[in-house]
Design a protein around this motif. Structure first.
Motif, PDB file in Angstrom:
ATOM      1  N   PRO A 197       0.824  -1.215   0.000  1.00 39.04           N
ATOM      2  CA  PRO A 197       0.000   0.000   0.000  1.00 39.04           C
ATOM      3  C   PRO A 197       0.858   1.266   0.000  1.00 39.04           C
ATOM      4  O   PRO A 197       1.999   1.274   0.455  1.00 39.04           O
TER       5      PRO A 197
ATOM      6  N   PRO B 196       0.181   5.934   0.153  1.00 40.81           N
ATOM      7  CA  PRO B 196      -0.837   6.886   0.623  1.00 40.81           C
ATOM      8  C   PRO B 196      -2.057   7.025  -0.287  1.00 40.81           C
ATOM      9  O   PRO B 196      -3.188   7.059   0.194  1.00 40.81           O
TER      10      PRO B 196
ATOM     11  N   PRO C 282      -4.144   2.889  -0.908  1.00 42.11           N
ATOM     12  CA  PRO C 282      -4.073   2.112   0.333  1.00 42.11           C
ATOM     13  C   PRO C 282      -4.566   0.688   0.134  1.00 42.11           C
ATOM     14  O   PRO C 282      -5.182   0.351  -0.885  1.00 42.11           O
TER      15      PRO C 282
END
Length: 274
Positions: free
Chosen positions: A109, A111, A114
């Motif tokens: 993941p 930002p 995710p």
């Protein structure tokens, strides 16, 4: 295809700004599918310019204007030859096991992409180990193209993927993040590509920088899939660079002192000649 590119970014400030610093990722990449004939970066007013290669191999220019100024223009000019991309050969999902060890950074993941049950969120059936990977990726490109609506007013650069998934309206950045979220959850290494589209031919996204996904195919390398236009990334796609997501390859970003609320204008022109 010979591609001529002119990308102009202009900032206008109501009051003088100073110590303006911009990080510029506009130099097209050099790789098997494209050759860079020339690249020029023009800056007005005069600026201190340096460059380096980032973690992912992209050429990054640093533009620093020390003196007070009420406008800043950064223009990138490039001539690029793009080369034909062969259709992918069949390969089962099961052959991805080794690739997952070698390309972990494009599976975990990030930002803007995710972790989550993105295949289920976007209504994509999970494939079996024996299913053909290129066929699945091509079908997924079509599924996203048909199930999403291109709308330049629906999202902004920081819109979360979960919000885009609810409304299903957005731009190429959103389409690409959705595809990355889905295939990474299925164990397919995938990376975000920033680049350009040749104008004409009805391609969506040619008026600005464009985005698509590159997925890793064992024995064949990275292949681009463009869900915004429901196609493979071929000769009309000019790549600047890649990363985990948009934040790794944003074209121009920077800071400055003073100036007040600046106004940004971006113009992109890409002409192709067979």
């Amino acid at each position: 295809m010979r591609c001529e590119i002119r990308h102009t970014t202009t900032y206008a400030y109501p009051k003088p700004a100073w110590d303006s610093f911009n990080e510029v990722r506009l130099h097209p990449s050099r790789e098997a599918r494209q050759s860079v004939r020339s690249f020029h970066l023009l800056v007005d007013p005069d600026a201190e310019i340096s460059s380096h290669r980032d973690y992912f191999g992209a050429i990054v220019h640093h533009v620093h204007v020390h003196a007070p100024h009420t406008h800043l223009t950064i223009e990138a000019q490039a001539v690029v030859d793009t080369h034909p991309v062969p259709d992918p050969a069949p390969v089962p999902f099961a052959e991805l096991r080794a690739a997952r060890r070698d390309h972990t950074e494009f599976l975990v993941p990030s930002p803007r992409v995710p972790g989550g049950d993105w295949p289920e969120v976007f209504g994509v059936a999970r494939p079996a180990p024996g299913d053909d990977l290129p066929t699945f990726l091509r079908d997924l490109t079509t599924t996203l193209h048909r199930g999403l609506t291109y709308d330049g007013e629906a999202t902004e650069v920081h819109t979360p993927l979960a919000e885009f998934a609810r409304h299903r309206r957005g731009v190429c950045q959103d389409y690409t993040h959705a595809m990355l979220g889905i295939v990474r959850q299925l164990g397919v290494p995938a990376r975000y590509v920033s680049g350009y589209l040749v104008s004409g031919g009805g391609m969506v996204g040619a008026a600005a920088t464009h985005a698509w996904a590159e997925c890793f195919l064992p024995g064949q390398g990275w292949l681009g899939f463009d869900p915004t236009n429901d196609c493979l990334a071929r000769e009309k796609h000019v790549k600047i660079g890649h990363g985990r997501e948009y934040g790794d390859v944003s074209p121009v970003r920077g800071t400055y002192y003073g100036g007040g609320q600046g106004k940004l204008d971006v113009a992109v022109h890409v002409y192709g000649d067979q």
